[in-house]
Scaffold this active site. Structure first.
Site, PDB file in Angstrom:
ATOM      1  N   LYS A 197       0.876  -1.189   0.000  1.00  0.00           N
ATOM      2  CA  LYS A 197       0.000   0.000   0.000  1.00  0.00           C
ATOM      3  C   LYS A 197       0.904   1.227   0.000  1.00  0.00           C
ATOM      4  CE  LYS A 197      -2.024   3.050   2.024  1.00  0.00           C
ATOM      5  NZ  LYS A 197      -1.855   4.481   1.669  1.00  0.00           N
ATOM      6  N   GLY A 249       6.241   4.947   8.514  1.00  0.00           N
ATOM      7  CA  GLY A 249       5.476   6.189   8.481  1.00  0.00           C
ATOM      8  C   GLY A 249       5.580   6.884   9.819  1.00  0.00           C
ATOM      9  N   SER A 250       4.561   7.671  10.135  1.00  0.00           N
ATOM     10  CA  SER A 250       4.617   8.494  11.343  1.00  0.00           C
ATOM     11  C   SER A 250       4.362   7.659  12.597  1.00  0.00           C
ATOM     12  CB  SER A 250       3.574   9.609  11.238  1.00  0.00           C
ATOM     13  OG  SER A 250       2.295   9.039  11.124  1.00  0.00           O
ATOM     14  N   THR A 251       4.844   8.168  13.716  1.00  0.00           N
ATOM     15  CA  THR A 251       4.643   7.490  14.989  1.00  0.00           C
ATOM     16  C   THR A 251       3.150   7.437  15.332  1.00  0.00           C
ATOM     17  OG1 THR A 251       6.847   8.075  15.727  1.00  0.00           O
ATOM     18  CG2 THR A 251       5.241   7.609  17.451  1.00  0.00           C
ATOM     19  N   GLY A 254       1.639   4.710  13.388  1.00  0.00           N
ATOM     20  CA  GLY A 254       2.198   3.450  13.898  1.00  0.00           C
ATOM     21  C   GLY A 254       1.417   2.963  15.121  1.00  0.00           C
ATOM     22  N   GLU A 272       8.525   1.197  11.445  1.00  0.00           N
ATOM     23  CA  GLU A 272       9.662   2.112  11.223  1.00  0.00           C
ATOM     24  C   GLU A 272       9.086   3.512  11.236  1.00  0.00           C
ATOM     25  OE1 GLU A 272      12.736   1.157  11.086  1.00  0.00           O
ATOM     26  OE2 GLU A 272      12.377  -0.992  10.899  1.00  0.00           O
ATOM     27  N   CYS A 307      13.343  10.434   7.571  1.00  0.00           N
ATOM     28  CA  CYS A 307      13.145   9.975   8.948  1.00  0.00           C
ATOM     29  C   CYS A 307      14.428  10.121   9.739  1.00  0.00           C
ATOM     30  CB  CYS A 307      12.681   8.524   8.949  1.00  0.00           C
ATOM     31  SG  CYS A 307      13.768   7.466   7.998  1.00  0.00           S
ATOM     32  N   GLU A 403       9.236  16.392  15.151  1.00  0.00           N
ATOM     33  CA  GLU A 403       9.703  16.035  13.803  1.00  0.00           C
ATOM     34  C   GLU A 403       9.003  16.956  12.803  1.00  0.00           C
ATOM     35  OE1 GLU A 403       8.374  12.363  11.862  1.00  0.00           O
ATOM     36  OE2 GLU A 403      10.431  12.029  11.243  1.00  0.00           O
TER      37      GLU A 403
HETATM   38  P1  NAD Z   1       2.034   8.612   7.519  1.00  0.00           P
HETATM   39  O1  NAD Z   1       2.091   7.882   8.811  1.00  0.00           O
HETATM   40  O2  NAD Z   1       1.115   9.762   7.416  1.00  0.00           O
HETATM   41  O3  NAD Z   1       1.638   7.623   6.325  1.00  0.00           O
HETATM   42  C1  NAD Z   1       2.392   6.477   6.035  1.00  0.00           C
HETATM   43  C2  NAD Z   1       1.503   5.480   5.321  1.00  0.00           C
HETATM   44  O4  NAD Z   1       0.453   5.067   6.204  1.00  0.00           O
HETATM   45  C3  NAD Z   1       0.801   6.031   4.087  1.00  0.00           C
HETATM   46  O5  NAD Z   1       0.749   5.010   3.110  1.00  0.00           O
HETATM   47  C4  NAD Z   1      -0.597   6.353   4.601  1.00  0.00           C
HETATM   48  O6  NAD Z   1      -1.600   6.320   3.599  1.00  0.00           O
HETATM   49  C5  NAD Z   1      -0.821   5.230   5.585  1.00  0.00           C
HETATM   50  N1  NAD Z   1      -1.789   5.510   6.662  1.00  0.00           N
HETATM   51  C6  NAD Z   1      -2.248   6.700   7.101  1.00  0.00           C
HETATM   52  N2  NAD Z   1      -3.125   6.522   8.117  1.00  0.00           N
HETATM   53  C7  NAD Z   1      -3.220   5.186   8.326  1.00  0.00           C
HETATM   54  C8  NAD Z   1      -3.929   4.359   9.253  1.00  0.00           C
HETATM   55  N3  NAD Z   1      -4.729   4.873  10.182  1.00  0.00           N
HETATM   56  N4  NAD Z   1      -3.753   3.016   9.199  1.00  0.00           N
HETATM   57  C9  NAD Z   1      -2.914   2.461   8.296  1.00  0.00           C
HETATM   58  N5  NAD Z   1      -2.220   3.196   7.376  1.00  0.00           N
HETATM   59  C10 NAD Z   1      -2.359   4.543   7.399  1.00  0.00           C
HETATM   60  O7  NAD Z   1       3.544   9.031   7.206  1.00  0.00           O
HETATM   61  P2  NAD Z   1       4.067   9.843   5.959  1.00  0.00           P
HETATM   62  O8  NAD Z   1       3.672  11.277   6.133  1.00  0.00           O
HETATM   63  O9  NAD Z   1       3.728   9.150   4.695  1.00  0.00           O
HETATM   64  O10 NAD Z   1       5.651   9.694   6.143  1.00  0.00           O
HETATM   65  C11 NAD Z   1       6.367  10.468   7.009  1.00  0.00           C
HETATM   66  C12 NAD Z   1       6.711   9.714   8.265  1.00  0.00           C
HETATM   67  O11 NAD Z   1       7.368   8.482   7.932  1.00  0.00           O
HETATM   68  C13 NAD Z   1       7.682  10.470   9.135  1.00  0.00           C
HETATM   69  O12 NAD Z   1       7.275  10.411  10.480  1.00  0.00           O
HETATM   70  C14 NAD Z   1       8.988   9.724   8.926  1.00  0.00           C
HETATM   71  O13 NAD Z   1       9.909   9.858   9.975  1.00  0.00           O
HETATM   72  C15 NAD Z   1       8.520   8.332   8.755  1.00  0.00           C
HETATM   73  N6  NAD Z   1       9.537   7.509   8.086  1.00  0.00           N
HETATM   74  C16 NAD Z   1      10.223   6.592   8.817  1.00  0.00           C
HETATM   75  C17 NAD Z   1      11.220   5.816   8.226  1.00  0.00           C
HETATM   76  C18 NAD Z   1      11.997   4.797   9.014  1.00  0.00           C
HETATM   77  O14 NAD Z   1      12.656   3.952   8.407  1.00  0.00           O
HETATM   78  N7  NAD Z   1      11.949   4.818  10.337  1.00  0.00           N
HETATM   79  C19 NAD Z   1      11.502   5.972   6.868  1.00  0.00           C
HETATM   80  C20 NAD Z   1      10.778   6.917   6.138  1.00  0.00           C
HETATM   81  C21 NAD Z   1       9.792   7.678   6.761  1.00  0.00           C
END
Ligand code: NAD
Length: 501
Positions: A197, A249-251, A254, A272, A307, A403
């Protein structure tokens, strides 16, 4: 592809002409074919450098999620992938990596148009890194085996690893194909079926590689790509027939995913998440100009949408004036420009929401900290561009704690070793950290004391090598991407005990 070759390749191409001729696939990929969402609903994906729509993309809902899970489950249950000889699976995945390399210019162009990142980086880092990751895990498939336990002579104890089944990979927009590859490569190598996804902000390369995987010989149903918004990811996290959700994605999201897993079927959860990484420059730093240049790259590369961004630069007081001058000079290299120009090192912010968020943090920084320059809107009539911003700040301001995920650098002055460690570890995150010193003992002692998944010494963001695990302490997540350790995340451990006569 080396960065030099990628740069030469990028320079030789008229990317604007290529962009005009590009055909873009926006449909989902389920059970071996491209299809519209069952509802027919779509969303537009935008080029942030021009604010123009690139494509209409399938917005997958519950029916599509169910269909994708059923296709993945059927493919897993009949063993069309998991039961192939390891050397056969290896050959298919190597072909997949080779096809990504063959299509690297097209994929780099899609990535740059979709995210606003510079084309040279898309080619040299995102696409080259994705092919390397898939190749790396392919090469592992026929090398790793199980164990025979040291038991009594009338017993044989085997410890083996088996695939989990259906793995959902939910990924972000900052390195769309690379983050997807860090999940799908080990998950496929371990023999699972996968549902990818991608982020709604950058779905195009994920959609495109589904066809390349199929052309490489990956059996239908083994890899689905389901574009959609957060709701699509949530449905996968809640689904009772998904065995594992691997999320980057975001904490905040997560945490939702962990809850959804707990409330559904206790699927395995790998997270992550975000970061606010400290980059500590001690007075005995071997090369102040080099450290400043790496610090600028550490926080401004990829528009700061990283990240692992070293967004807290901790500088020992004695060298502050010298270091700041060098940092400001180094930041000039990240003046935003046209992402399709191979010379550009800083592109556009991914979308209006992220752009507004970054500008709000810059406005807050101007109130709570000393603004040392940058953070300006440029080429605003064209796209979403912001110059690198530098602040001198106390450690407890909003810009120094949260962040931002944009080109904003918080410089924090410290006096002693202990103070640096205290500031560095005083964060809910623990993804990465760096230390610059000429003293070996200081380097090792700091590396041990820093609560972070990666510690760089006298460098920042080195380590594209797949052998190094990547992931976070604390609220930066659990588990690790990359390396053989990531392979384990997509397997169950089985003990088989045989009693002899
Ligand atoms: P996000 O959490 O908004 O979205 C990430 C993904 O999750 C997207 O595909 C989104 O559509 C999906 N999503 C959104 N809400 C959801 C839910 N309730 N249930 C399941 N999936 C859902 O993050 P973003 O804005 O796309 O990315 C930025 C974040 O990612 C930052 O916090 C960054 O630090 C983190 N990041 C971490 C790493 C790592 O390896 N630790 C790497 C890259 C990015």
């Amino acid at each position: 592809m080396s960065e030099l070759i990628a740069k030469k390749t990028a320079e030789a191409i008229n990317w604007h002409a290529r962009a005009l001729a590009l055909s873009v696939e926006g449909r989902a990929f389920i059970g071996g074919e491209y299809c519209s969402s069952a509802s027919g609903q779509t969303f537009a994906t935008i080029n942030p450098a021009t604010r123009q729509a690139l494509a209409e993309v399938a917005d997958c809902g519950e029916l599509d999620v169910n269909r994708a899970v059923m296709a993945a489950r059927a493919a897993f249950d009949d063993g069309r992938w998991a039961d192939l000889a390891p050397v056969v699976r290896k050959t298919i995945m190597l072909r997949f990596a080779a096809l990504i390399r063959e299509h690297s210019e097209e994929l780099a162009l899609l990535e740059t148009l979709d995210t606003g990142k510079p084309i040279s980086d898309s080619l040299a880092v995102d696409i080259a890194g994705s092919a390397y990751c898939i190749q790396w895990y392919a090469e592992v498939i026929d090398k790793v085996g199980g164990e025979v336990a040291p038991l009594a002579s009338n017993l044989v104890g085997m410890v083996t690893r088996e695939p989990l089944g259906v793995v959902a990979a939910v990924v972000p927009w900052n390195f769309p194909l690379l983050m997807a590859s860090w999940k799908i490569a080990p998950a496929l190598a371990a023999g699972n079926s996968v549902i990818l996804k991608p982020s709604e902000k950058s779905p195009l390369t994920a959609i495109r590689i589904a066809a390349l995987a199929q052309a490489a010989g990956l059996p239908d149903g083994v890899l689905q790509v389901l574009p959609g918004a957060g709701a699509t990811g949530r449905m996968l996290a809640e689904h009772p027939d998904v065995d594992c959700i691997a999320f980057t994605g975001s904490t905040a999201v997560g945490k939702c995913i962990m809850q959804a897993a707990a409330q559904s079927n206790l699927k395995r959860v790998w997270l992550e998440l975000g970061g606010k990484s400290p980059n500590i420059i001690l007075a005995d730093c071997p090369d102040i100009a080099g450290a400043a240049s790496a610090a600028a790259g550490g926080v401004f590369y990829n528009q700061g949408e990283m990240c692992s961004a070293g967004s807290r630069v901790l500088v020992q007081r004695e060298i502050y004036p010298q270091f700041i001058a060098a940092l400001q000079a180094a930041a000039m290299a990240y003046t935003p420009g046209d992402p399709l120009d191979p010379a550009t090192r800083m592109g556009a912010i991914v979308d209006q929401i992220q752009y507004d968020k970054v500008l709000a943090y810059i406005a807050a920084g101007k109130v709570e900290a000393e603004h040392l320059g940058g953070g300006d809107v440029v080429m605003g009539e064209t796209g979403l561009f912001i110059t690198p911003a530098i602040f001198n700040t106390a450690a407890n301001t909003t810009i120094a704690r949260e962040e931002i995920f944009g080109p904003v650098c918080s410089v924090i002055v410290f006096d002693t070793f202990d103070e640096a460690i205290q500031i560095a570890n005083n964060s809910e995150y623990g993804l990465a950290a760096a230390v610059w010193t000429s003293n070996l003992t200081t380097a090792h002692t700091m590396a041990k004391k820093l609560r972070a998944g990666t510690v760089w010494i006298n460098c920042y963001d080195e380590g594209g090598d797949m052998n190094l695990p990547f992931g976070g302490y604390k609220q930066s997540g659990n588990g690790r991407d990359k390396s053989l350790h990531a392979l384990e995340k997509y397997t169950e451990l089985k003990s088989t005990l045989i009693k002899l006569s």
